[in-house]
Design an enzyme around this catalytic site. Structure first.
Site, short mmCIF file in Angstrom:
data_model
loop_
_atom_site.label_atom_id
_atom_site.label_comp_id
_atom_site.label_asym_id
_atom_site.label_seq_id
_atom_site.Cartn_x
_atom_site.Cartn_y
_atom_site.Cartn_z
CG ASN A 47 -0.30 -0.33 2.47
OD1 ASN A 47 0.41 -1.02 2.66
ND2 ASN A 47 -1.07 0.20 3.48
CD GLU A 60 -5.56 -5.77 -1.02
OE1 GLU A 60 -4.89 -4.62 -0.88
OE2 GLU A 60 -6.48 -6.01 -0.11
#
Length: 136
Positions: A47, A60
């Site tokens: 992230n 992700e």
């Protein structure tokens, strides 16, 4: 698809190593992801936050976007990890991006730094998802 133990551990290790690369000066909540393409390549992501929080990007989506930007569009497995009490759970935005690029039955392994694991599928993560076919 059920992965062998060696590949599963390789993906978990890749996701875990990404925790160190996460740019999280505001939340202090690192997340790592490791994505396996159908041709055996692995794309890792972390992230990346921004002072304007809406411009931050999850681990992700970082892994998915890296793979797609390299021309990959077929995927077999995703691992996501973080320092949560239970296996980490993807946010809604990541679930919707998974629906865009992954088959509904593609496995997603959710883990944490304690070694807990929960395997699910894209469809189970976002039942009733809005899909590209809905635009026809």
């Amino acid at each position: 698809m059920k992965l062998n133990q060696v590949m599963t551990e390789k993906l978990i290790d890749g996701a875990t190593k990404m925790l160190e690369k996460a740019y999280v000066p505001y939340s202090h909540f690192p997340v790592g992801a490791s994505l396996l393409t159908s041709d055996g390549e692995i794309y890792n992501g972390c992230n990346i936050e921004n002072a304007s929080f809406g411009l931050s990007n999850c681990a992700e989506r970082t892994a998915i976007f890296k793979a797609v930007s390299e021309g990959k569009k077929q995927f077999d497995y995703l691992v996501v990890t973080g320092g949560t009490e239970d296996p980490i759970s993807p946010c809604g935005a990541c679930r919707q991006v998974m629906v865009e690029f992954f088959e509904p039955d593609m496995p997603v392994l959710l883990t944490n730094t304690k070694g807990d694991k929960f395997e699910t599928t894209v469809k189970e993560l976002l039942p009733g998802a809005f899909r590209s076919e809905d635009m026809n």
